[in-house]
Motif scaffolding. Structure first.
Motif, PDB file in Angstrom:
ATOM      1  N   TYR A  27     -23.082  -7.887  11.765  1.00 45.26           N
ATOM      2  CA  TYR A  27     -23.189  -7.805  13.223  1.00 45.26           C
ATOM      3  C   TYR A  27     -23.467  -9.163  13.873  1.00 45.26           C
ATOM      4  O   TYR A  27     -24.376  -9.315  14.681  1.00 45.26           O
ATOM      5  CB  TYR A  27     -24.239  -6.764  13.633  1.00 45.26           C
ATOM      6  CG  TYR A  27     -23.721  -5.374  13.406  1.00 45.26           C
ATOM      7  CD1 TYR A  27     -22.795  -4.812  14.293  1.00 45.26           C
ATOM      8  CD2 TYR A  27     -24.090  -4.661  12.285  1.00 45.26           C
ATOM      9  CE1 TYR A  27     -22.259  -3.570  14.056  1.00 45.26           C
ATOM     10  CE2 TYR A  27     -23.560  -3.412  12.034  1.00 45.26           C
ATOM     11  CZ  TYR A  27     -22.643  -2.865  12.932  1.00 45.26           C
ATOM     12  OH  TYR A  27     -22.112  -1.638  12.690  1.00 45.26           O
ATOM     13  N   GLY A  28     -22.674 -10.128  13.463  1.00 44.62           N
ATOM     14  CA  GLY A  28     -22.731 -11.440  14.108  1.00 44.62           C
ATOM     15  C   GLY A  28     -23.962 -12.254  13.788  1.00 44.62           C
ATOM     16  O   GLY A  28     -24.291 -13.202  14.521  1.00 44.62           O
ATOM     17  N   MET A  36     -17.690 -13.668   5.638  1.00 40.38           N
ATOM     18  CA  MET A  36     -17.498 -12.732   6.771  1.00 40.38           C
ATOM     19  C   MET A  36     -16.086 -12.175   6.761  1.00 40.38           C
ATOM     20  O   MET A  36     -15.158 -12.826   6.272  1.00 40.38           O
ATOM     21  CB  MET A  36     -17.794 -13.442   8.091  1.00 40.38           C
ATOM     22  CG  MET A  36     -16.795 -14.522   8.441  1.00 40.38           C
ATOM     23  SD  MET A  36     -17.518 -15.939   9.270  1.00 40.38           S
ATOM     24  CE  MET A  36     -18.020 -16.951   7.899  1.00 40.38           C
ATOM     25  N   ASN A  37     -15.982 -11.021   7.357  1.00 41.08           N
ATOM     26  CA  ASN A  37     -14.691 -10.357   7.478  1.00 41.08           C
ATOM     27  C   ASN A  37     -13.806 -11.030   8.533  1.00 41.08           C
ATOM     28  O   ASN A  37     -12.587 -11.080   8.404  1.00 41.08           O
ATOM     29  CB  ASN A  37     -14.963  -8.902   7.871  1.00 41.08           C
ATOM     30  CG  ASN A  37     -13.706  -8.088   7.988  1.00 41.08           C
ATOM     31  OD1 ASN A  37     -12.855  -8.136   7.127  1.00 41.08           O
ATOM     32  ND2 ASN A  37     -13.576  -7.368   9.076  1.00 41.08           N
ATOM     33  N   GLN A  44     -14.368 -17.760  19.293  1.00 43.03           N
ATOM     34  CA  GLN A  44     -14.148 -16.707  20.304  1.00 43.03           C
ATOM     35  C   GLN A  44     -15.312 -15.730  20.375  1.00 43.03           C
ATOM     36  O   GLN A  44     -15.721 -15.297  21.442  1.00 43.03           O
ATOM     37  CB  GLN A  44     -12.917 -15.905  19.868  1.00 43.03           C
ATOM     38  CG  GLN A  44     -11.736 -15.925  20.767  1.00 43.03           C
ATOM     39  CD  GLN A  44     -10.558 -15.225  20.046  1.00 43.03           C
ATOM     40  OE1 GLN A  44     -10.712 -14.552  19.022  1.00 43.03           O
ATOM     41  NE2 GLN A  44      -9.399 -15.395  20.596  1.00 43.03           N
ATOM     42  N   ILE A  45     -15.856 -15.346  19.210  1.00 40.75           N
ATOM     43  CA  ILE A  45     -16.917 -14.332  19.188  1.00 40.75           C
ATOM     44  C   ILE A  45     -18.300 -14.959  19.024  1.00 40.75           C
ATOM     45  O   ILE A  45     -19.280 -14.270  18.730  1.00 40.75           O
ATOM     46  CB  ILE A  45     -16.648 -13.252  18.104  1.00 40.75           C
ATOM     47  CG1 ILE A  45     -16.349 -13.895  16.755  1.00 40.75           C
ATOM     48  CG2 ILE A  45     -15.521 -12.333  18.515  1.00 40.75           C
ATOM     49  CD1 ILE A  45     -15.975 -12.900  15.659  1.00 40.75           C
ATOM     50  N   GLY A  46     -18.357 -16.263  19.193  1.00 42.07           N
ATOM     51  CA  GLY A  46     -19.657 -16.948  19.286  1.00 42.07           C
ATOM     52  C   GLY A  46     -20.322 -17.232  17.951  1.00 42.07           C
ATOM     53  O   GLY A  46     -21.477 -17.642  17.900  1.00 42.07           O
ATOM     54  N   MET A  90     -23.991 -19.323  16.341  1.00 42.45           N
ATOM     55  CA  MET A  90     -24.976 -18.718  15.433  1.00 42.45           C
ATOM     56  C   MET A  90     -25.154 -19.596  14.186  1.00 42.45           C
ATOM     57  O   MET A  90     -26.276 -19.892  13.762  1.00 42.45           O
ATOM     58  CB  MET A  90     -24.482 -17.311  15.081  1.00 42.45           C
ATOM     59  CG  MET A  90     -25.339 -16.470  14.170  1.00 42.45           C
ATOM     60  SD  MET A  90     -24.885 -16.603  12.435  1.00 42.45           S
ATOM     61  CE  MET A  90     -23.288 -15.778  12.401  1.00 42.45           C
ATOM     62  N   PHE A  91     -24.025 -20.061  13.624  1.00 42.29           N
ATOM     63  CA  PHE A  91     -24.107 -20.937  12.451  1.00 42.29           C
ATOM     64  C   PHE A  91     -24.884 -22.212  12.807  1.00 42.29           C
ATOM     65  O   PHE A  91     -25.739 -22.670  12.049  1.00 42.29           O
ATOM     66  CB  PHE A  91     -22.714 -21.343  11.948  1.00 42.29           C
ATOM     67  CG  PHE A  91     -21.798 -20.197  11.594  1.00 42.29           C
ATOM     68  CD1 PHE A  91     -22.271 -19.098  10.908  1.00 42.29           C
ATOM     69  CD2 PHE A  91     -20.447 -20.240  11.935  1.00 42.29           C
ATOM     70  CE1 PHE A  91     -21.425 -18.045  10.570  1.00 42.29           C
ATOM     71  CE2 PHE A  91     -19.595 -19.191  11.609  1.00 42.29           C
ATOM     72  CZ  PHE A  91     -20.083 -18.087  10.933  1.00 42.29           C
TER      73      PHE A  91
END
Ligand SMILES: Cc1cc2nc3c(=O)[nH]c(=O)nc-3n(C[C@H](O)[C@H](O)[C@H](O)COP(=O)(O)O)c2cc1C
Length: 227
Positions: free
Chosen positions: A92-93, A133-134, A142-144, A148-149
């Motif tokens: 979940y990100g 990750m998938n 795009q999904i941020g 997070m990394f």
């Protein structure tokens, strides 16, 4: 030279994260380093419980988490380590729950609330985060996920001196896509990509292990709040 690795996937054998960690371990071992693999999902432990024992002015020692659980001896061994390599699937990100709890316990005792913003970890050592990750590469900004990394990288760099990232995207989730829900995926494309790209991810992990065990810690970048 002692390199500690941590598997933050509950899939402890053969799967994506542990495979990359094993390659990193082999890279470190090829330089003669002693290595250890900690399976976080074999341990019973919590994240930080916000007791602030590590921030008490009357504390006897710096950098000690007073929570006593299965992580306690692991955190003791971290004090002697020369490099830390943490592998996690993206859930979940974010990092997996066990990885997140581990990172809180690992870092917070070394965070000093002083104006110069020092880390209490007494040496500069190499660290690395391996994310599997998938999601495919092109989706990450795009999904941020890139943010997070970068946030975790910055946190580890701040506490320990340096942090490298290794990203392995578009991984296989199932051994047999025909036996599980997978309508959303182009199964053949996924299998083909895995066969082509994952060996290269393993090679990059091996090389990462070699670098982590080199003892050469790259110059720390200033933290944004110090610039
Ligand atoms: C609970 C759960 C949540 C997941 N969430 C994400 C996600 O948000 N983004 C993503 O790219 N992959 C997600 N995945 C897929 C895993 O990150 C990916 O398959 C990973 O490589 C698994 O690592 P492993 O094979 O070492 O267990 C999720 C998997 C699970 C089981």
């Amino acid at each position: 030279m002692k390199v500690m690795t941590f598997n933050g996937s509950p899939r402890k054998k053969k799967w994506n994260t542990v495979t990359l960690l094993n390659n990193a371990l082999q890279g470190a071992q090829s330089t003669g380093a002693a290595t250890e693999l900690v399976q976080l999902y074999d341990l019973t432990f919590s994240g930080c419980i916000s007791c602030f024992s590590c921030k008490r002015l009357s504390r006897k020692k710096d950098g000690v988490c007073s929570v006593q659980d299965d992580l306690t001896p692991v955190l003791d061994r971290v004090k002697e380590a020369d490099a830390l390599i943490i592998g996690t699937p993206v859930y979940y990100g974010a990092e997996s729950a066990a990885t997140r709890a581990f990172l809180e316990r690992l870092c917070f005792p070394y965070l000093k609330y002083s104006k110069d913003g020092r880390s209490l970890f007494p040496r500069r050592i190499n660290t690395a985060m391996i994310y599997t990750m998938n999601a495919p590469d092109h989706m990450l900004p795009q999904i941020g996920y890139d943010r997070m990394f970068a946030m975790t990288q910055m946190m580890l760099q701040f506490h320990f001196g340096a942090c490298e990232l290794l990203l392995s995207s578009d991984t296989l989730q199932y051994s047999d896509y025909d036996k599980f829900e997978a309508e959303a995926f182009d199964k053949d494309a996924k299998r083909q990509r895995h066969a082509k790209v994952f060996p290269d991810d393993c090679r990059r992990a091996f090389e990462l292990g070699v670098r982590m065990a080199s003892g050469e810690v790259p110059e720390a970048k200033p933290m944004p709040w110090h610039e």
